[in-house]
Design an enzyme around this catalytic site. Sequence first.
Site, PDB file in Angstrom:
ATOM      1  N   PRO A   1       0.807  -1.207   0.000  1.00 37.61           N
ATOM      2  CA  PRO A   1       0.000   0.000   0.000  1.00 37.61           C
ATOM      3  C   PRO A   1       0.846   1.266   0.000  1.00 37.61           C
ATOM      4  O   PRO A   1       1.701   1.450   0.863  1.00 37.61           O
ATOM      5  CB  PRO A   1      -0.836  -0.101   1.285  1.00 37.61           C
ATOM      6  CG  PRO A   1      -0.301  -1.232   2.057  1.00 37.61           C
ATOM      7  CD  PRO A   1       0.687  -1.957   1.243  1.00 37.61           C
ATOM      8  N   GLU A   2       0.637   2.105  -0.990  1.00 37.95           N
ATOM      9  CA  GLU A   2       1.228   3.433  -1.012  1.00 37.95           C
ATOM     10  C   GLU A   2       0.047   4.410  -0.937  1.00 37.95           C
ATOM     11  O   GLU A   2      -1.061   3.983  -0.636  1.00 37.95           O
ATOM     12  CB  GLU A   2       2.071   3.626  -2.281  1.00 37.95           C
ATOM     13  CG  GLU A   2       3.207   2.603  -2.368  1.00 37.95           C
ATOM     14  CD  GLU A   2       4.071   2.731  -3.611  1.00 37.95           C
ATOM     15  OE1 GLU A   2       4.206   3.843  -4.131  1.00 37.95           O
ATOM     16  OE2 GLU A   2       4.595   1.701  -4.064  1.00 37.95           O
TER      17      GLU A   2
ATOM     18  N   HIS B   1      -3.586 -14.951   9.490  1.00 33.13           N
ATOM     19  CA  HIS B   1      -2.839 -13.694   9.418  1.00 33.13           C
ATOM     20  C   HIS B   1      -3.584 -12.519  10.038  1.00 33.13           C
ATOM     21  O   HIS B   1      -3.206 -11.372   9.845  1.00 33.13           O
ATOM     22  CB  HIS B   1      -2.493 -13.396   7.952  1.00 33.13           C
ATOM     23  CG  HIS B   1      -1.704 -14.488   7.306  1.00 33.13           C
ATOM     24  ND1 HIS B   1      -2.055 -15.058   6.108  1.00 33.13           N
ATOM     25  CD2 HIS B   1      -0.608 -15.149   7.734  1.00 33.13           C
ATOM     26  CE1 HIS B   1      -1.189 -16.021   5.808  1.00 33.13           C
ATOM     27  NE2 HIS B   1      -0.307 -16.091   6.771  1.00 33.13           N
TER      28      HIS B   1
ATOM     29  N   ARG C   1       2.973 -10.355   6.880  1.00 33.85           N
ATOM     30  CA  ARG C   1       4.374 -10.260   7.296  1.00 33.85           C
ATOM     31  C   ARG C   1       4.621  -9.528   8.605  1.00 33.85           C
ATOM     32  O   ARG C   1       5.772  -9.322   8.973  1.00 33.85           O
ATOM     33  CB  ARG C   1       5.175  -9.643   6.152  1.00 33.85           C
ATOM     34  CG  ARG C   1       5.194 -10.628   4.982  1.00 33.85           C
ATOM     35  CD  ARG C   1       5.686 -10.000   3.729  1.00 33.85           C
ATOM     36  NE  ARG C   1       7.081  -9.673   3.845  1.00 33.85           N
ATOM     37  CZ  ARG C   1       7.786  -9.140   2.864  1.00 33.85           C
ATOM     38  NH1 ARG C   1       7.216  -8.874   1.723  1.00 33.85           N
ATOM     39  NH2 ARG C   1       9.039  -8.889   3.018  1.00 33.85           N
TER      40      ARG C   1
END
Length: 284
Positions: free
Chosen positions: A2-3, A92, A111
Amino acid sequence: MPELPEVERIRRGLMEHISGKTIAQVSLPFPGLVKNVDPAVFMEKIRGAKVRALQRRGKYILVYLDQYLLEIHLRMTGIFLFYPGPVEAGPHTRAVFTFLGTETLHFQDVRKFGTFRLWEAGEMEVSPAFCLGLDPLEDDFSFSRFEEKLLVKPHTRLKSFLLDQRYIAGLGNIYVDEALHRARIHPARLLKTLSDSEKRALHASIVALLRESIQWGGTSFSDYRGLQGQRGVFQEHLKVYQKAQEPCFHCGHPLARIVHSGRGTYLCLRCQEPPLLSPGSIQS
DNA sequence: CTCCGTGCCTGTGAGC
DNA sequence: TGCTCACAGGCACGGA
């Protein structure tokens, strides 16, 4: 990853789904997500708080609660998923917000790079999200303010500068490569060597690129999703990122991949003329 | 000051 | 088929 466009879309999704709602409970399957306070304290303080406002600053999402500010960074793989009812946490799922009623919001992050920070009213100014540079979507991202920033660090290379959130907030590896290619400027150029027309082209490219990406729902290479799990489609409109060997959109010359600032960098070596001194190692 | 490497993480995919 | 391993990268931090 995500930017700015992806974070903005997530903020809008959160606005739509959780604005004005009261958090009945929070659970933290991965307590390490919360960085600046004890996770138990975090859960306790959040409980019963109402979501007053949602803001984005660069790649940060700011959730204004009654007397707290929840500062969220999605990093590489963080996403939010909204459900009308209770849903079991997946492998997750790192945080689960349950709202009054039955609605739930899961924070999922393969992550574990994502971060939550909780600030009291009054200490928010010390948070990383308040130490950022210009936001390219804000009205004050004028050419003159952009140029001011460029003049501060004349000996910095362009890509390093664009990735540095203290100057421009919200760009990451994908959009920097795309904006530089669109403006036809090499990432290793020193700021002081940029001509006026190059600066203007770059400024215009950044703004146009981010707006287009938001319209297409952002870029979903792997993990990024909207609150309902929707993929973005802007990856289909990218011109250089992860396209080594493919023909350049402008000139047809095969695109290259180099390493710059320790990151994979995609560009056209014909359109984006390298600086006279070593531009970086070419990998192919 | 700028640049570079490292750690944080784990899924993916290439190569054997 | 199944294993290993490099790779992906935003950010903070330390060292050159």
